[in-house]
Design an enzyme around this catalytic site. Structure first.
Site, PDB file in Angstrom:
ATOM      1  N   TYR A  14       0.801  -1.227   0.000  1.00 46.55           N
ATOM      2  CA  TYR A  14       0.000   0.000   0.000  1.00 46.55           C
ATOM      3  C   TYR A  14       0.835   1.279   0.000  1.00 46.55           C
ATOM      4  O   TYR A  14       0.281   2.377  -0.077  1.00 46.55           O
ATOM      5  CB  TYR A  14      -0.924   0.018   1.221  1.00 46.55           C
ATOM      6  CG  TYR A  14      -1.855  -1.165   1.271  1.00 46.55           C
ATOM      7  CD1 TYR A  14      -2.927  -1.258   0.391  1.00 46.55           C
ATOM      8  CD2 TYR A  14      -1.650  -2.202   2.176  1.00 46.55           C
ATOM      9  CE1 TYR A  14      -3.784  -2.347   0.415  1.00 46.55           C
ATOM     10  CE2 TYR A  14      -2.505  -3.295   2.216  1.00 46.55           C
ATOM     11  CZ  TYR A  14      -3.564  -3.359   1.334  1.00 46.55           C
ATOM     12  OH  TYR A  14      -4.406  -4.439   1.363  1.00 46.55           O
ATOM     13  N   HIS A  19      -4.701   5.930  -1.321  1.00 47.50           N
ATOM     14  CA  HIS A  19      -5.338   5.768  -0.009  1.00 47.50           C
ATOM     15  C   HIS A  19      -4.354   6.000   1.138  1.00 47.50           C
ATOM     16  O   HIS A  19      -4.768   6.140   2.277  1.00 47.50           O
ATOM     17  CB  HIS A  19      -5.937   4.362   0.082  1.00 47.50           C
ATOM     18  CG  HIS A  19      -7.292   4.306   0.716  1.00 47.50           C
ATOM     19  ND1 HIS A  19      -8.179   5.366   0.750  1.00 47.50           N
ATOM     20  CD2 HIS A  19      -7.934   3.283   1.342  1.00 47.50           C
ATOM     21  CE1 HIS A  19      -9.286   4.995   1.362  1.00 47.50           C
ATOM     22  NE2 HIS A  19      -9.164   3.742   1.741  1.00 47.50           N
ATOM     23  N   TYR A  64      -5.362  -0.953   9.682  1.00 48.39           N
ATOM     24  CA  TYR A  64      -5.961  -0.844   8.360  1.00 48.39           C
ATOM     25  C   TYR A  64      -7.015   0.256   8.438  1.00 48.39           C
ATOM     26  O   TYR A  64      -7.564   0.560   9.484  1.00 48.39           O
ATOM     27  CB  TYR A  64      -6.521  -2.173   7.823  1.00 48.39           C
ATOM     28  CG  TYR A  64      -5.405  -3.110   7.421  1.00 48.39           C
ATOM     29  CD1 TYR A  64      -4.842  -3.033   6.145  1.00 48.39           C
ATOM     30  CD2 TYR A  64      -4.875  -4.022   8.324  1.00 48.39           C
ATOM     31  CE1 TYR A  64      -3.790  -3.860   5.784  1.00 48.39           C
ATOM     32  CE2 TYR A  64      -3.828  -4.851   7.981  1.00 48.39           C
ATOM     33  CZ  TYR A  64      -3.287  -4.765   6.713  1.00 48.39           C
ATOM     34  OH  TYR A  64      -2.239  -5.564   6.359  1.00 48.39           O
ATOM     35  N   ASN A  66     -10.116   0.927   7.717  1.00 47.54           N
ATOM     36  CA  ASN A  66     -11.493   0.870   8.211  1.00 47.54           C
ATOM     37  C   ASN A  66     -11.621   0.776   9.722  1.00 47.54           C
ATOM     38  O   ASN A  66     -12.723   0.877  10.248  1.00 47.54           O
ATOM     39  CB  ASN A  66     -12.241  -0.294   7.555  1.00 47.54           C
ATOM     40  CG  ASN A  66     -12.365  -0.113   6.058  1.00 47.54           C
ATOM     41  OD1 ASN A  66     -11.999   0.928   5.508  1.00 47.54           O
ATOM     42  ND2 ASN A  66     -12.870  -1.116   5.387  1.00 47.54           N
ATOM     43  N   ASN A 112     -14.301   5.452   4.796  1.00 47.90           N
ATOM     44  CA  ASN A 112     -14.460   4.476   5.879  1.00 47.90           C
ATOM     45  C   ASN A 112     -13.540   4.717   7.066  1.00 47.90           C
ATOM     46  O   ASN A 112     -13.911   4.434   8.206  1.00 47.90           O
ATOM     47  CB  ASN A 112     -14.293   3.054   5.348  1.00 47.90           C
ATOM     48  CG  ASN A 112     -15.458   2.648   4.466  1.00 47.90           C
ATOM     49  OD1 ASN A 112     -16.582   3.095   4.667  1.00 47.90           O
ATOM     50  ND2 ASN A 112     -15.192   1.820   3.474  1.00 47.90           N
TER      51      ASN A 112
END
Length: 187
Positions: A14, A19, A64, A66, A112
């Site tokens: 990532y 994001h 993470y 969320n 989120n």
């Protein structure tokens, strides 16, 4: 004392994706102010330092995206930091690449990570810095977990410096002054 949180997902997969703008912003702030983000705790990595005489905690939640609220609320509770002094930096698909927007409060807007922070803080009233990553040109998940083009990356390097300046302004001069100075600014 301020808690400056950058949202993202842990792991090389990532790194430097759309994001993970929050993580990249935290790294940029840390580099400028010689703050090492090397302490494990609060379900993430964090570092303590000073920005223009103000104590700050820089936090990268490793829950993470969320579940970011779990990390944020742990750190805020431990250091007894008021919601008004929790600054969250994250990606926003409704803003063009190269644009930022600072808010004193607001809804999650479909993000989120922010939804989870709102849930854990039981409030939408915390300042945030939205960093534009552009509108999806493909599937939303693939888009936000994708990397920037070479041209976009150049803009992002510049925008990360602007985000750093905006956070400095928020800490020293207040959120309203930062909004007046940085909202509407576009590269």
């Amino acid at each position: 004392m301020f808690l400056i949180v950058g949202l993202g997902n842990p792991g090389l997969k990532y790194e430097h994706t759309r994001h993970n703008m929050g993580f990249d912003a935290i790294e940029n702030i840390a580099a400028k102010h010689n703050i090492s983000i090397d302490k494990k705790g609060f379900k993430g990595l964090y570092g303590k330092g000073i920005i223009d005489g103000e104590k700050v905690i820089l936090l990268k939640p490793y829950t993470y995206m969320n579940l970011s609220g779990e990390s944020v609320v742990e750190a805020a509770n431990y250091y007894k930091i008021n919601k008004e002094n929790i600054v969250v930096i994250y990606d926003d698909i409704s803003l063009d690449v190269g644009k930022i927007r600072i808010r004193t409060k607001g809804s999650a807007g479909g993000h989120n990570g922010i939804k989870n922070i709102v849930l854990h803080l039981s409030s939408e009233e915390f300042p945030r810095v939205k960093v534009g990553v552009g509108e999806p040109t493909e599937n939303l998940v693939n888009y936000v977990l994708g990397k920037f083009s070479q041209d976009e990356r150049k803009k992002i390097e510049e925008v990360l410096n602007i985000v750093t300046e905006a956070v400095e302004c928020m800490v020293v001069d207040g959120v309203q002054n930062a909004m007046n100075k940085f909202n509407g600014l576009k590269l």
